[in-house]
Design a protein around this motif. Structure first.
Motif, mmCIF file in Angstrom:
data_model
loop_
_atom_site.group_PDB
_atom_site.id
_atom_site.type_symbol
_atom_site.label_atom_id
_atom_site.label_comp_id
_atom_site.label_asym_id
_atom_site.label_seq_id
_atom_site.Cartn_x
_atom_site.Cartn_y
_atom_site.Cartn_z
ATOM 1 N N ASP A 25 0.900 -1.187 -0.048
ATOM 2 C CA ASP A 25 0.083 0.110 -0.043
ATOM 3 C C ASP A 25 0.773 1.289 0.086
ATOM 4 N N THR A 26 2.102 1.285 -0.674
ATOM 5 C CA THR A 26 2.875 2.540 -0.788
ATOM 6 C C THR A 26 2.067 3.526 -1.559
ATOM 7 N N PRO A 27 1.336 3.295 -2.640
ATOM 8 C CA PRO A 27 0.422 4.436 -2.983
ATOM 9 C C PRO A 27 -0.477 5.183 -1.989
ATOM 10 N N ALA A 28 -1.078 4.394 -1.203
ATOM 11 C CA ALA A 28 -1.920 5.112 -0.420
ATOM 12 C C ALA A 28 -1.235 5.609 0.830
ATOM 13 N N ALA A 29 0.172 5.132 1.346
ATOM 14 C CA ALA A 29 0.846 5.982 2.319
ATOM 15 C C ALA A 29 1.168 7.378 1.544
ATOM 16 N N ALA A 30 1.558 7.628 0.494
ATOM 17 C CA ALA A 30 2.080 8.629 -0.335
ATOM 18 C C ALA A 30 0.668 9.544 -0.479
ATOM 19 N N ARG A 31 -0.386 9.161 -0.631
ATOM 20 C CA ARG A 31 -1.507 10.166 -0.572
ATOM 21 C C ARG A 31 -1.906 10.688 0.819
ATOM 22 N N GLU A 32 -1.864 9.535 1.546
ATOM 23 C CA GLU A 32 -2.143 10.020 3.145
ATOM 24 C C GLU A 32 -1.390 11.292 3.606
ATOM 25 N N ALA A 33 -0.036 11.102 3.029
ATOM 26 C CA ALA A 33 0.733 11.986 3.556
ATOM 27 C C ALA A 33 0.858 13.439 2.583
ATOM 28 N N GLY A 34 -0.060 13.499 1.898
ATOM 29 C CA GLY A 34 -0.103 14.635 0.931
ATOM 30 C C GLY A 34 0.826 14.738 0.085
ATOM 31 N N ALA A 35 1.843 13.665 -0.552
ATOM 32 C CA ALA A 35 2.715 13.852 -1.443
ATOM 33 C C ALA A 35 2.074 13.847 -2.894
ATOM 34 N N ARG A 36 2.522 14.199 -3.771
ATOM 35 C CA ARG A 36 2.318 13.922 -5.341
ATOM 36 C C ARG A 36 3.072 12.494 -5.566
ATOM 37 N N LEU A 37 2.081 11.751 -6.154
ATOM 38 C CA LEU A 37 2.233 10.459 -6.589
ATOM 39 C C LEU A 37 2.352 10.334 -8.132
ATOM 40 N N ILE A 38 3.515 9.642 -8.285
ATOM 41 C CA ILE A 38 3.861 9.235 -9.637
ATOM 42 C C ILE A 38 4.062 7.557 -9.589
ATOM 43 N N ARG A 39 3.009 6.846 -10.296
ATOM 44 C CA ARG A 39 3.155 5.267 -10.163
ATOM 45 C C ARG A 39 3.709 4.812 -11.467
ATOM 46 N N LEU A 40 4.632 4.131 -11.505
ATOM 47 C CA LEU A 40 5.471 3.577 -12.658
ATOM 48 C C LEU A 40 5.134 2.026 -12.909
ATOM 49 N N PRO A 41 4.782 1.806 -14.210
ATOM 50 C CA PRO A 41 4.270 0.290 -14.320
ATOM 51 C C PRO A 41 5.076 -0.800 -14.145
#
Length: 275
Positions: free
Chosen positions: A38-54
């Motif tokens: 759940d790395t993407p969720a951790a980033a969003r929860e902290a208010g960081a901009r998120l780039i998800r690579l395939p």
């Protein structure tokens, strides 16, 4: 508006990311190397901009974060490190005052007892001196988690190589920045805290990758005798021999990409010996 953006490349380290993101004092871009947790969720929860690579690009994932950043300067952090308060403001002021400096390396303090990272000790004793126009001892290598870069210079140099993935990826970028005429300096008043995750990566595999990447970097940018000497030294250990084999397998992909650095850059790099 902040003058510095922090870029964090990470993969499958959500717990570490939650801890470190809470300590950052500047805008953060998290580049997720195709995590399965759940790395993407951790980033969003902290208010960081998120780039998800395939897919997992390794260190080259940081390039995507730098391209996304709108600030003149970018600081790198790992998912288990963070910049001490005031350090990034100081870094921006120093880079403003030294327009031919592309990169500043900070002092790294490790763990709860804040042990000085050996690489920081080595940079403080750099044999390259302090040329005019640099704010501190000249360097030709760094730890990515302790670096603040001039965004334009980083992108012009091509950023981190996707070929090298992770493990000693910094040297190739440092050589390319130096070849382009940029300066790099160690500034101990800048501080990074690094609390290595207890769920560390496989150390033997990392040593093997570092040997591979040292050889590939030597092929791409350094004189052939350096490559041969580096390979001979690596063959004395099991992980070194595996790293040599990995480099040999990768050589066809870079056979035509060899571009030795100018003599002045090689002379400076040679002063540092093997590290």
């Amino acid at each position: 508006m902040s003058d510095v953006t922090i870029v964090v490349a990470t993969r499958d380290r959500a717990a570490e990311l939650r801890r470190s993101l809470a300590r950052h004092g500047a805008p953060v871009i998290v580049v997720d190397n195709a995590s399965r947790d759940d790395t993407p969720a951790a980033a969003r929860e902290a208010g960081a901009r998120l780039i998800r690579l395939p897919r997992n690009l390794g260190a080259a994932a940081r390039n995507a974060g730098v391209r996304e950043a709108a600030t003149r300067y970018v600081a790198f952090a790992d998912d288990d490190s963070w910049w001490a308060p005031g350090s990034l403001e100081r870094a921006a002021a120093v880079l403003d005052a030294h327009p031919r400096t592309a990169l500043l390396a900070a002092r790294v303090l490790v763990g709860e007892d804040a042990r000085l990272e050996p690489v920081s000790q080595a940079m403080a004793r750099s044999p390259l001196g302090r040329p005019d126009g640099l704010p501190g001892p000249a360097i030709m290598g760094f730890l990515a988690c302790s670096a603040v870069v001039r965004r334009e210079a980083f992108l012009d140099a091509g950023g981190f190589s996707e070929l090298l993935h992770f493990g000693g990826e910094e040297e190739l970028l440092a050589l390319d920045l130096a070849a382009a005429g940029w300066g790099m300096a160690y500034l101990p008043e800048l501080v990074v805290h690094h609390h290595p995750s207890p769920r560390g990566r496989d150390p033997a595999a990392r040593r093997r990758r570092e040997v591979r990447n040292r050889l590939l970097t030597a092929w791409l940018r350094r004189p052939l005798p350096v490559l041969l000497r580096t390979a001979a030294g690596a063959l004395t250990s099991a992980h070194g021999r595996r790293g040599v084999a990995d480099a040999v397998r990768a050589l066809p992909a870079v056979a035509r990409s060899r571009r030795p650095v100018p003599r002045r850059v090689e002379a400076a790099r040679a002063l540092l010996g093997d590290y």
